[in-house]
Scaffold this active site. Structure first.
Site, PDB file in Angstrom:
ATOM      1  N   HIS A 164     -60.942  33.337  21.667  1.00 14.60           N
ATOM      2  CA  HIS A 164     -59.637  32.891  22.659  1.00 14.60           C
ATOM      3  C   HIS A 164     -60.568  34.037  24.059  1.00 14.60           C
ATOM      4  O   HIS A 164     -61.340  34.137  23.613  1.00 14.60           O
ATOM      5  CB  HIS A 164     -58.535  34.041  22.874  1.00 14.60           C
ATOM      6  CG  HIS A 164     -58.947  35.447  22.725  1.00 14.60           C
ATOM      7  ND1 HIS A 164     -58.946  36.155  21.919  1.00 14.60           N
ATOM      8  CD2 HIS A 164     -59.598  36.189  23.384  1.00 14.60           C
ATOM      9  CE1 HIS A 164     -59.617  36.753  21.315  1.00 14.60           C
ATOM     10  NE2 HIS A 164     -59.904  37.540  22.948  1.00 14.60           N
TER      11      HIS A 164
ATOM     12  N   HIS B 201     -66.634  34.306  27.160  1.00 15.44           N
ATOM     13  CA  HIS B 201     -67.238  34.357  25.851  1.00 15.44           C
ATOM     14  C   HIS B 201     -66.307  33.515  25.077  1.00 15.44           C
ATOM     15  O   HIS B 201     -65.217  34.450  25.339  1.00 15.44           O
ATOM     16  CB  HIS B 201     -68.024  35.137  25.681  1.00 15.44           C
ATOM     17  CG  HIS B 201     -67.390  36.336  25.276  1.00 15.44           C
ATOM     18  ND1 HIS B 201     -67.434  37.690  26.712  1.00 15.44           N
ATOM     19  CD2 HIS B 201     -67.009  36.715  24.068  1.00 15.44           C
ATOM     20  CE1 HIS B 201     -66.743  38.196  26.283  1.00 15.44           C
ATOM     21  NE2 HIS B 201     -66.829  38.486  24.903  1.00 15.44           N
TER      22      HIS B 201
END
Ligand code: 2AM
Length: 175
Positions: A42, A124
Site C-alpha cells: 500500500h 513509497h
C-alpha cells in the site's frame, strides 16, 4: 478499544505483480530482510497512530465528503531507511494532487490530536523491513518505473494476526 489506523492508496493487482518481481530481483541481489507480502502493499498517505472509537467516528464524519482526485504516479527510485531497515520503491516526483491529499489528511490528524507527521511526505511502497543496507550496484534499479494509478483512498486498520501484521480496509472513498 483503540485501533492503529492509517490512510493509504491501495495497490492494483497489476502493480502488485510488478512489485513482487522487483522484490525478488532485490532479494536475489542480496537484500536480506522480511519481504512484505503483496496483500500488504500500500502507499501510506497519513499515519494516524492509535485511534479510539469516538475519534474514528468523528474522523469519518469530518471526511465523509473527501474528494479523491485521479492519482497517477511513477514509482522510479529505491529508498533505504536504515533505522527500521525499510527498502521501499518511491517516486522522484510527487504529483501535486497526491501531495495535497496527503497533506490534507496529515493536517486533519494533527489538528484533531492524532499522530503528528513531522517529516515531508515521500510517497513509497515498502517492500522489505529489517533489511541490510542497499548494495551500491542497485543504484539503477528499477530499470523501468512502475506506474501506479489509483481512484480510491482507504482508511486502513493494522492488526496483528497469527501470520503477522495484516491490514484491513475500514472505509473506501472512490473517485
Ligand atoms: P510505511 O508506509 O513506510 O510502510 C501502517 O503501519 C503503515 O503506516 C505502514 O505502512 C507504515 O510505514 C506506516 N507507519 C507506521 N508507523 C508510522 C509512523 N510512526 N509514522 C509514519 N508512518 C508510519
Amino acid at each position: 478499544m483503540a485501533q492503529r489506523l492509517f490512510f493509504a492508496l491501495p495497490v492494483a493487482r497489476t502493480s502488485q505483480l510488478a512489485l513482487l518481481k522487483l522484490q525478488s530481483q532485490l532479494a536475489q541481489a542480496g537484500i536480506h530482510g522480511r519481504m512484505i507480502p503483496a496483500t500488504n502493499f500500500h502507499l501510506t498517505l497519513a499515519f494516524l497512530g492509535s485511534v479510539t472509537a469516538s475519534q474514528k467516528d468523528a474522523l469519518l464524519a469530518r471526511l465523509a465528503d473527501l474528494t479523491v482526485p485521479d492519482l497517477h504516479l511513477e514509482l522510479d527510485t529505491l529508498h533505504y531507511w536504515a533505522k527500521p531497515g525499510i527498502v521501499a520503491l518511491g517516486a522522484r516526483r510527487t504529483p501535486i494532487a497526491l501531495g495535497q491529499l496527503a497533506t490534507q489528511l496529515q493536517q486533519d490528524a494533527y489538528q484533531h490530536g492524532l499522530h503528528p507527521t513531522r517529516h515531508a511526505f515521500r510517497p513509497h511502497i515498502t517492500l522489505f523491513r529489517g533489511a541490510s543496507a542497499l548494495l551500491p550496484d542497485l543504484a539503477h534499479v528499477p530499470e523501468q518505473p512502475i506506474v501506479m494509478t489509483s481512484h480510491s483512498v482507504e482508511l486502513m486498520v493494522s492488526v496483528n494476526g497469527p501470520a503477522g501484521v495484516e491490514y484491513h480496509c475500514l472505509k473506501r472513498w472512490q473517485r
